[in-house]
Design an enzyme around this catalytic site. Structure first.
Site, PDB file in Angstrom:
ATOM      1  N   HIS A 174      38.984  59.586  47.700  1.00  0.00           N
ATOM      2  CA  HIS A 174      39.981  60.554  48.182  1.00  0.00           C
ATOM      3  C   HIS A 174      41.179  60.689  47.233  1.00  0.00           C
ATOM      4  O   HIS A 174      41.883  61.683  47.284  1.00  0.00           O
ATOM      5  CB  HIS A 174      40.541  60.106  49.527  1.00  0.00           C
ATOM      6  CG  HIS A 174      39.734  60.525  50.724  1.00  0.00           C
ATOM      7  ND1 HIS A 174      39.259  61.804  50.890  1.00  0.00           N
ATOM      8  CD2 HIS A 174      39.371  59.830  51.833  1.00  0.00           C
ATOM      9  CE1 HIS A 174      38.621  61.863  52.064  1.00  0.00           C
ATOM     10  NE2 HIS A 174      38.662  60.691  52.647  1.00  0.00           N
ATOM     11  N   ASN A 189      46.324  57.500  51.814  1.00  0.00           N
ATOM     12  CA  ASN A 189      47.639  57.836  51.258  1.00  0.00           C
ATOM     13  C   ASN A 189      47.594  57.677  49.743  1.00  0.00           C
ATOM     14  O   ASN A 189      47.103  56.665  49.239  1.00  0.00           O
ATOM     15  CB  ASN A 189      48.704  56.901  51.816  1.00  0.00           C
ATOM     16  CG  ASN A 189      48.565  56.706  53.302  1.00  0.00           C
ATOM     17  OD1 ASN A 189      48.670  57.651  54.064  1.00  0.00           O
ATOM     18  ND2 ASN A 189      48.271  55.477  53.724  1.00  0.00           N
ATOM     19  N   ALA A 242      40.774  53.304  57.790  1.00  0.00           N
ATOM     20  CA  ALA A 242      41.691  53.216  56.659  1.00  0.00           C
ATOM     21  C   ALA A 242      42.169  54.630  56.343  1.00  0.00           C
ATOM     22  O   ALA A 242      41.606  55.600  56.846  1.00  0.00           O
ATOM     23  CB  ALA A 242      40.985  52.613  55.440  1.00  0.00           C
ATOM     24  N   GLU A 274      36.115  64.724  54.131  1.00  0.00           N
ATOM     25  CA  GLU A 274      35.537  63.492  54.649  1.00  0.00           C
ATOM     26  C   GLU A 274      34.073  63.317  54.251  1.00  0.00           C
ATOM     27  O   GLU A 274      33.638  62.225  53.921  1.00  0.00           O
ATOM     28  CB  GLU A 274      35.676  63.436  56.174  1.00  0.00           C
ATOM     29  CG  GLU A 274      37.100  63.250  56.634  1.00  0.00           C
ATOM     30  CD  GLU A 274      37.793  62.080  55.944  1.00  0.00           C
ATOM     31  OE1 GLU A 274      37.142  61.084  55.610  1.00  0.00           O
ATOM     32  OE2 GLU A 274      39.008  62.198  55.703  1.00  0.00           O
ATOM     33  N   GLU A 322      38.160  55.532  50.314  1.00  0.00           N
ATOM     34  CA  GLU A 322      39.563  55.945  50.172  1.00  0.00           C
ATOM     35  C   GLU A 322      39.924  56.155  48.700  1.00  0.00           C
ATOM     36  O   GLU A 322      40.747  57.006  48.385  1.00  0.00           O
ATOM     37  CB  GLU A 322      40.508  54.911  50.803  1.00  0.00           C
ATOM     38  CG  GLU A 322      40.233  54.554  52.265  1.00  0.00           C
ATOM     39  CD  GLU A 322      40.105  55.730  53.215  1.00  0.00           C
ATOM     40  OE1 GLU A 322      40.588  56.831  52.883  1.00  0.00           O
ATOM     41  OE2 GLU A 322      39.503  55.558  54.297  1.00  0.00           O
TER      42      GLU A 322
HETATM   43 ZN   LIG Z   1      38.172  59.788  54.540  1.00  0.00          ZN
END
Ligand SMILES: [Zn+2]
Length: 835
Positions: A311, A276, A273, A330, A308
């Site tokens: 992030h 964005n 995944a 990450e 995600e």
């Molecule tokens: Zn990641």
């Protein structure tokens, strides 16, 4: 269940072979700032053709001014409204425009792009049936293949996107669209709200036919977009994404900066995944999970969402200056995904899963001579992508967990929150985070972090209890057994004769005054990134106390023993005796971890008496303990443990395989945790008679999760030629591109297919590499398959790989050969041991 290892592939990001290696611009000198991009795309959806116009507002342009651009036809450039000369160097992917004044300028470019049928990143067709979605996947350096830009994470800008396309299609972007107007000729224009300042690799848009489901989290719309007919299947992913969004707002102490968050499920997707900003894209098997999906798959999908969403702050709001801190991006999201999922789903046993999927895997790779420091010098994008593999991510996440345990949960949270507040809408480096954690805790975090992150490898702590003293000694651990030096600052935790202690070992040797006559256990809850080697008396104590040791500590003991078994530091008999102890003392996590170990050992030495001998002491009692069938109200990880046990036991025991085969008739209605075992049992029991049906299901079944189970069967045949058919199937174009890696990956665990797989690799190497051109996945699969299937032919593998060069997907030829050598040596030792 074996796809657990595919999960480790998820961080792999695409490589663009057509793009040369890029180095960072000199940040700050000369001062160059991209203020905004006005991006207008006219998309002929049916022809997959784009006519684009981009207005780049630049401040203080460098001389000569250059934009990154690749695989585009640039037709016209103007600077502040006047036509300008330009030189497009496709080889270097640079578009040079002389004469951009060093004040604020508007550089406008007109260009076109034909979306290729073959790519699966950049702007690509994510196909399903006869239809497709046009979607972007731009990390790390693909934005330049969609529009000319300064394609580096340090150059943040505001994006104003407008997309014109066939009426009746939907368009999704990072932000909500604010206007949809008819554009004449059966076309419509979507104008999107301007984004905050963000990096180019985070831009996203997708055009196609979508079905949407919506929930809200603290007033923010969280939406799942799927291809038609799938909306009802995204509930689980959507809910956990929304819950984590609320929870992260509280944890970071910073409101989510956008108006909405999409989860876009894409039918063809080449990694896991992508974060964005405001529009997470995902492979369908991560986003389309339901209550009926097996726990392992559900957990993986849910965690991927939580990763995600983390992030959206750590990565999107605050972004690394340059790709050399990609590992931190990450590792942090990985660490947080366990922490947050554990908080939201306390019965999922997240820290056990963390050890299984991140910690132990990193310990294995970081003990190779081909390892590297988590933090290294990175000169260009390609190098960053090569360097940041499971070592960087897994070890990075483990070091973060160790630092959290060192500074305490609240100081850790505060440090992270301060860091994010200070660098919002901007860029930062790892050091900025360590400094913030140091300020929040008053501890020398920067110094400790530096030692763990800039040195390769990790220590093994040798421990002996003698005359009221516990003697500790550290040295670097290597799987090859080669002597290596290194001293780490290790936060040590231990329990001796009922009392818990902590210590800080930052020299080679150290003593702790404590009695350990009945009990001695180090690295409690396994928060430290090190292995512990006990002496004979120590292992005797652990064996006697085994029933009283907690699941994470047991898993840790089993993992260390497995490392030492590979390195030749303990005898196979000792390892096997602890496997039998696990059989007699059921707990979910050590069962899963030992099953994975046995799976690997069977793959390389199924003829070993010692492995064959311990199977009856392990599988049957545990299958009894966890039950053959789901029980009402059981914790979810019990189902997952059953999936591990049934599928692996069906692979090694023919009568059990027959029993499982009888379940296959009801595959669709079967409990999801039993599907893999049923497919494996069916394949093993019926051989060639099962092939046609399994192949047909691989081609036609709608859900990727179900198809993954079918591939388990297709790779489990005892007839090597049937496994070869499966491998060919993945090259035939008859199966989804998302599936093409399963056969190569899964058949590596089938000892009957060892020779066939190796022959097939040598025959189809070039074709496979071409099929995966531009992606790291091929090398990643090679890195898994060859060290196992080549175990009886080391010299031949060496010759075959001698002319090959690659260093992608966390694999290199040297690493493959080193792993192969370790496996071959272990195979020899296992075959020599008689039980
Ligand atoms: Zn990641």
């Amino acid at each position: 269940m074996r796809t657990v290892l595919v999960h480790n592939a998820a961080p792999a990001r695409p490589l663009q072979p057509l793009i040369p290696q890029f180095s960072p611009r000199e940040l700050g000198e000369p001062v160059l700032e991209i203020v905004s991009y006005d991006l207008r795309l006219d998309v002929d959806f049916a022809k997959a053709r784009v006519n684009g116009k981009v207005g780049v507002t630049v401040k203080g342009a460098a001389k000569p001014f250059a934009l990154d651009a690749s695989q585009l036809s640039v037709n016209r450039v103007t600077v502040n409204g006047r036509p300008a000369r330009f030189v497009f160097d496709e080889k270097r992917a640079k578009l040079k425009i002389p004469g951009v004044p060093a004040r604020q300028s508007l550089v406008e470019l007109e260009y076109s792009k034909q979306v290729s049928d073959d790519v699966i990143f950049g702007l690509y067709k994510s196909k399903y049936g006869k239809d497709y979605i046009l979607a972007t996947d731009l990390e790390p350096a693909e934005a330049r293949t969609v529009f000319p830009c300064v394609d580096e994470p340090g150059y943040k800008a505001v994006f104003r996107l407008q997309v014109t396309t066939e009426d009746g299609l939907d368009v999704i972007g990072n932000t909500p669209w604010i206007r949809k107007e008819g554009a004449g000729g059966g076309r419509a224009t979507f104008t999107f709200q301007e984004t905050p300042r963000m990096s180019t690799y985070l831009l996203f848009f997708a055009i196609g036919r979508f079905e949407e489901t919506k929930v809200t989290a603290d007033g923010i719309d969280v939406l799942a977009a799927t291809r038609p007919g799938q909306a009802q299947n995204c509930r689980v992913a959507l809910e956990i994404a929304a819950e984590s969004l609320s929870e992260y707002q509280r944890y970071f102490g910073i409101p989510y900066p956008l108006k909405k968050l999409h989860i876009v499920a894409l039918p063809e997707y080449h990694t896991g995944a992508m974060e964005n900003w405001g529009a997470i894209s995902s492979r369908e098997s991560y986003a389309l999970i339901t209550e009926h999906t097996s726990f392992t798959q559900k957990n993986r999908g849910a965690m991927s969402m939580v990763h995600e969403v983390a992030h959206q702050w750590f990565g999107d709001l605050v972004t690394m200056k340059w790709w050399d801190d990609l590992w931190l991006n990450e590792s942090f999201a990985t660490f947080m995904s366990y922490k947050m999922t554990g908080r939201l789903r306390p019965d999922w046993e997240m820290w056990g899963i963390f050890l299984r999927d991140e910690g132990f895997h990193a310990l294995n790779l970081d003990a190779l001579s081909t390892t590297h420091p988590v933090q290294g010098r990175v000169r260009n994008v390609a190098e960053a992508m090569h360097t940041f593999d499971a070592i960087s991510y897994g070890k990075g996440a483990c070091v973060l967990r160790m630092l959290e345990a060192y500074v305490g949960e609240e100081a850790f949270r505060k440090g992270v929150s301060d860091y994010l507040k200070r660098f919002s809408f901007s860029n930062a480096s790892g050091k900025d985070l360590w400094d913030a954690l140091g300020r929040a805790s008053g501890l020398p975090v920067t110094k400790v972090a530096k030692e763990w992150l800039t040195k390769p490898g990790y220590p093994v702590v040798t421990v002996t209890a003698r005359r009221g003293k516990i003697e500790l000694s550290q040295s670097r651990f290597t799987l090859s057994g080669r002597k290596a030096t290194g001293v780490w600052p290790i936060p040590i935790s231990l329990r001796a004769d009922g009392s818990e202690r902590s210590a800080f070992l930052d020299s080679k040797n150290g003593n702790i005054e404590a009695r350990a006559e009945r009990e001695l256990l180090l690295n409690l809850e396994r928060t430290g990134f090190y292995a512990t080697l006990y002496d004979g008396a120590g292992y005797g104590r652990l064996a006697r106390n085994f029933s009283r040791i907690g699941p994470h500590d047991r898993a840790g003991i089993m993992y260390d023993l497995y490392l030492f078994l590979q390195a030749g530091l303990v005898k196979p008999e000792l390892y096997a005796s602890f496997v039998a102890l696990c059989g007699a003392n059921p707990d979910a996590m050590s069962t899963q971890i030992v099953t994975e170990q046995l799976m690997q050992l069977t793959a390389i030495a199924d003829e070993s008496h010692i492995i064959k001998g311990v199977e009856p002491e392990f599988y049957p009692p545990l299958l009894d303990a966890f039950g053959q069938e789901p029980r009402p109200g059981e914790p979810p990880y019990v189902g997952a443990t059953r999936e591990y046990l049934t599928s692996q036991y069906a692979s090694v025991d023919e009568s059990y395989a027959r029993k499982m085969a009888s379940l296959f008739e009801h595959f669709a209605a079967l409990d999801s945790n039993l599907k893999a075992a049923a497919a494996i049992g069916y394949a093993i029991t019926y051989g060639a008679r099962a092939e046609k049906r399994l192949q047909e299901m691989a081609k036609t079944l709608q859900g990727e999760v179900d198809r993954a189970n079918i591939y388990e069967g297709l790779c489990a045949f005892k007839e090597p030629e049937l496994v070869e058919h499966t491998l060919e199937l993945c090259m035939s174009g008859q199966v989804s591109r998302s599936d093409s890696g399963y056969p190569l990956f899964l058949s590596a665990y089938n000892p009957y297919a060892r020779v066939a797989l190796w022959n097939w690799i040598t025959k189809r190497y070039d074709a496979m590499r071409d099929m995966y051109a531009g992606s790291q996945q091929f090398y990643l699969y090679m890195g898994r398959a060859i060290p196992m299937c080549g175990v009886e032919r080391e010299a031949e593998v060496r010759r075959f790989l001698s002319g090959k060069r690659f260093k992608e997907g966390g694999s290199s030829v040297t690493r493959i050969l080193e792993l192969l050598h370790i496996n071959a040596r272990l195979r020899k030792r296992l075959l020599e041991s008689r039980n």
